[in-house]
Motif scaffolding. Sequence first.
Motif, PDB file in Angstrom:
ATOM      1  N   UNK A 135      -1.451  -8.152  -4.465  1.00  0.00           N
ATOM      2  CA  UNK A 135      -2.207  -9.292  -3.958  1.00  0.00           C
ATOM      3  C   UNK A 135      -3.402  -8.817  -3.139  1.00  0.00           C
ATOM      4  N   UNK A 136      -4.354  -9.692  -2.970  1.00  0.00           N
ATOM      5  CA  UNK A 136      -5.507  -9.352  -2.142  1.00  0.00           C
ATOM      6  C   UNK A 136      -5.097  -9.155  -0.682  1.00  0.00           C
ATOM      7  N   UNK A 137      -4.061  -9.856  -0.262  1.00  0.00           N
ATOM      8  CA  UNK A 137      -3.583  -9.703   1.121  1.00  0.00           C
ATOM      9  C   UNK A 137      -3.104  -8.280   1.368  1.00  0.00           C
ATOM     10  N   UNK A 138      -2.293  -7.739   0.457  1.00  0.00           N
ATOM     11  CA  UNK A 138      -1.809  -6.359   0.606  1.00  0.00           C
ATOM     12  C   UNK A 138      -2.968  -5.375   0.559  1.00  0.00           C
ATOM     13  N   UNK A 139      -3.926  -5.637  -0.304  1.00  0.00           N
ATOM     14  CA  UNK A 139      -5.080  -4.752  -0.409  1.00  0.00           C
ATOM     15  C   UNK A 139      -5.896  -4.756   0.876  1.00  0.00           C
ATOM     16  N   UNK A 140      -6.109  -5.936   1.439  1.00  0.00           N
ATOM     17  CA  UNK A 140      -6.880  -6.017   2.693  1.00  0.00           C
ATOM     18  C   UNK A 140      -6.187  -5.237   3.807  1.00  0.00           C
ATOM     19  N   UNK A 141      -4.848  -5.347   3.880  1.00  0.00           N
ATOM     20  CA  UNK A 141      -4.116  -4.607   4.906  1.00  0.00           C
ATOM     21  C   UNK A 141      -4.269  -3.101   4.701  1.00  0.00           C
ATOM     22  N   UNK A 142      -4.255  -2.656   3.458  1.00  0.00           N
ATOM     23  CA  UNK A 142      -4.433  -1.228   3.171  1.00  0.00           C
ATOM     24  C   UNK A 142      -5.810  -0.752   3.598  1.00  0.00           C
ATOM     25  N   UNK A 143      -6.819  -1.551   3.332  1.00  0.00           N
ATOM     26  CA  UNK A 143      -8.186  -1.181   3.719  1.00  0.00           C
ATOM     27  C   UNK A 143      -8.309  -1.118   5.238  1.00  0.00           C
ATOM     28  N   UNK A 144      -7.622  -2.029   5.933  1.00  0.00           N
ATOM     29  CA  UNK A 144      -7.633  -1.982   7.401  1.00  0.00           C
ATOM     30  C   UNK A 144      -7.045  -0.671   7.912  1.00  0.00           C
ATOM     31  N   UNK A 145      -5.972  -0.211   7.263  1.00  0.00           N
ATOM     32  CA  UNK A 145      -5.359   1.063   7.656  1.00  0.00           C
ATOM     33  C   UNK A 145      -6.352   2.202   7.482  1.00  0.00           C
ATOM     34  N   UNK A 204       4.939   4.615   4.164  1.00  0.00           N
ATOM     35  CA  UNK A 204       4.557   4.268   2.802  1.00  0.00           C
ATOM     36  C   UNK A 204       5.568   3.311   2.188  1.00  0.00           C
ATOM     37  N   UNK A 205       6.526   2.844   2.973  1.00  0.00           N
ATOM     38  CA  UNK A 205       7.556   1.980   2.425  1.00  0.00           C
ATOM     39  C   UNK A 205       7.004   0.594   2.108  1.00  0.00           C
ATOM     40  N   UNK A 206       6.049   0.130   2.903  1.00  0.00           N
ATOM     41  CA  UNK A 206       5.451  -1.167   2.629  1.00  0.00           C
ATOM     42  C   UNK A 206       4.483  -1.052   1.459  1.00  0.00           C
ATOM     43  N   UNK A 207       4.182  -2.173   0.849  1.00  0.00           N
ATOM     44  CA  UNK A 207       3.274  -2.169  -0.297  1.00  0.00           C
ATOM     45  C   UNK A 207       1.881  -1.739   0.127  1.00  0.00           C
ATOM     46  N   UNK A 208       1.400  -2.295   1.239  1.00  0.00           N
ATOM     47  CA  UNK A 208       0.044  -1.913   1.657  1.00  0.00           C
ATOM     48  C   UNK A 208       0.001  -0.470   2.149  1.00  0.00           C
ATOM     49  N   UNK A 209       1.151   0.040   2.649  1.00  0.00           N
ATOM     50  CA  UNK A 209       1.202   1.446   3.047  1.00  0.00           C
ATOM     51  C   UNK A 209       1.063   2.369   1.845  1.00  0.00           C
ATOM     52  N   UNK A 210       1.683   2.007   0.739  1.00  0.00           N
ATOM     53  CA  UNK A 210       1.571   2.807  -0.478  1.00  0.00           C
ATOM     54  C   UNK A 210       0.151   2.777  -1.025  1.00  0.00           C
ATOM     55  N   UNK A 211      -0.490   1.615  -0.968  1.00  0.00           N
ATOM     56  CA  UNK A 211      -1.872   1.516  -1.445  1.00  0.00           C
ATOM     57  C   UNK A 211      -2.800   2.353  -0.559  1.00  0.00           C
ATOM     58  N   UNK A 212      -2.599   2.268   0.765  1.00  0.00           N
ATOM     59  CA  UNK A 212      -3.414   3.062   1.679  1.00  0.00           C
ATOM     60  C   UNK A 212      -3.249   4.548   1.383  1.00  0.00           C
ATOM     61  N   UNK A 213      -2.016   4.951   1.117  1.00  0.00           N
ATOM     62  CA  UNK A 213      -1.760   6.356   0.776  1.00  0.00           C
ATOM     63  C   UNK A 213      -2.492   6.740  -0.504  1.00  0.00           C
ATOM     64  N   UNK A 214      -2.369   5.928  -1.537  1.00  0.00           N
ATOM     65  CA  UNK A 214      -2.975   6.259  -2.832  1.00  0.00           C
ATOM     66  C   UNK A 214      -4.492   6.384  -2.721  1.00  0.00           C
ATOM     67  N   UNK A 215      -5.115   5.428  -2.049  1.00  0.00           N
ATOM     68  CA  UNK A 215      -6.570   5.480  -1.909  1.00  0.00           C
ATOM     69  C   UNK A 215      -6.973   6.607  -0.968  1.00  0.00           C
ATOM     70  N   UNK A 216      -6.241   6.757   0.132  1.00  0.00           N
ATOM     71  CA  UNK A 216      -6.566   7.790   1.114  1.00  0.00           C
ATOM     72  C   UNK A 216      -6.511   9.184   0.528  1.00  0.00           C
ATOM     73  N   UNK A 217      -5.481   9.471  -0.266  1.00  0.00           N
ATOM     74  CA  UNK A 217      -5.361  10.786  -0.889  1.00  0.00           C
ATOM     75  C   UNK A 217      -6.513  11.040  -1.850  1.00  0.00           C
ATOM     76  N   UNK A 218      -6.917  10.019  -2.575  1.00  0.00           N
ATOM     77  CA  UNK A 218      -8.042  10.183  -3.496  1.00  0.00           C
ATOM     78  C   UNK A 218      -9.323  10.539  -2.737  1.00  0.00           C
ATOM     79  N   UNK A 219      -9.509   9.899  -1.588  1.00  0.00           N
ATOM     80  CA  UNK A 219     -10.706  10.179  -0.786  1.00  0.00           C
ATOM     81  C   UNK A 219     -10.649  11.590  -0.216  1.00  0.00           C
ATOM     82  N   UNK A 220      -9.514  11.941   0.381  1.00  0.00           N
ATOM     83  CA  UNK A 220      -9.374  13.253   0.996  1.00  0.00           C
ATOM     84  C   UNK A 220      -9.483  14.369  -0.035  1.00  0.00           C
ATOM     85  N   UNK A 221      -8.939  14.146  -1.218  1.00  0.00           N
ATOM     86  CA  UNK A 221      -8.967  15.147  -2.278  1.00  0.00           C
ATOM     87  C   UNK A 221     -10.368  15.313  -2.859  1.00  0.00           C
ATOM     88  N   UNK A 222     -11.235  14.325  -2.633  1.00  0.00           N
ATOM     89  CA  UNK A 222     -12.596  14.415  -3.146  1.00  0.00           C
ATOM     90  C   UNK A 222     -12.815  13.673  -4.437  1.00  0.00           C
TER      91      UNK A 222
END
Length: 245
Positions: A52-62, A13-31
Motif C-alpha cells: 500500500x502507499x501507506x506502507x511505502x510512505x512509512x518506509x520513505x520516512x525511515x 525488518x519484521x514490519x512491512x514498511x521495515x522490509x521495504x526500507x531495508x530493500x531500498x536502503x540496501x540498493x542505495x548503499x550498494x550503489x
Amino acid sequence: MVEHSRSSKTFSRRSLHGQIAYDIGVRIVRGDVQPGTVLPNEADLSVQFSVSRTALREAIKVLAAKGLVESRPKTGTRVRPRDEWNMLDPDLLAWQFATQPIERLAKDLFEIRQVIEPAAASMAAERATDTQREAIARAFSDMEAAPDGDASIEPDLRFHQSILAASNNEFLHPLGALIETAMATSFRITNNEPGALQISLPRHRAVRDAILAREPEAARQAMRVLLEDAVEDLRRALPHMIPTP
C-alpha cells in the motif's frame, strides 16, 4: 565480504514498511541507486513492492530519517549525496558491512575508535561507579573464560561498551550502540585468528587494571596501545586492507 549478525539495535525488518526500507536502503548503499537519482513515483513503487502507499510512505520516512533520501512536493523523492547520510546510524552501518568489502570501512572505523576510546577509558578511570567497574571486570573475566572464535566476540564487545558507559558522558555511551555492528565485524575477523584472543588479553587486562586503579592517564595509554595493536592484528588478517603510513 564478511558476514555479520544483525544488531538488536537496528531497525526492525519484521514490519512491512521495515522490509521495504531495508530493500531500498540496501540498493542505495550498494550503489544500485546513485545519489541524485529521483525514485519512481509513489504509485509505481507501490506496484513494484506490492504494498500500500501507506506502507511505502512509512518506509520513505525511515530512509529520510537516516539521511538517505529527501522528499519534496512536485519533485519527488531524491537520493541524497553520500556525505549527507547519517553514517553512524546502526542500520546504515549494517547495510554497508553487508554490501561492501570491509577494506573500505575498517580504516575509518579504527580512526573513530582511536579518537574516542582512549578518552573514554580515561574518563571511566575517573568517573566509573562501583557497579560500572564491576561490569568492566566481569566482561574481562568472561573474555578470559571464552574460547577463541565467535564465542569471544560478545564479552569483547561488552568490555568496550562498558567502558564507554563508565565514562558517564551522555554522548559517549550511546556511541557504543551506534558502532556495535562495525566493532563486532572487526572483532569477528581478528578474534578468529589462531591464538588472537590470548594475545589480546594482556592488552585488555592493562586497560581494566588502570580503570579499576582509578589511573586516568594509564587507562588512556593502555587503551591507545590496545587499539594500535588491534589495527596491526587487522592488517595481518587483511593484509591489503589498510595502507601502512
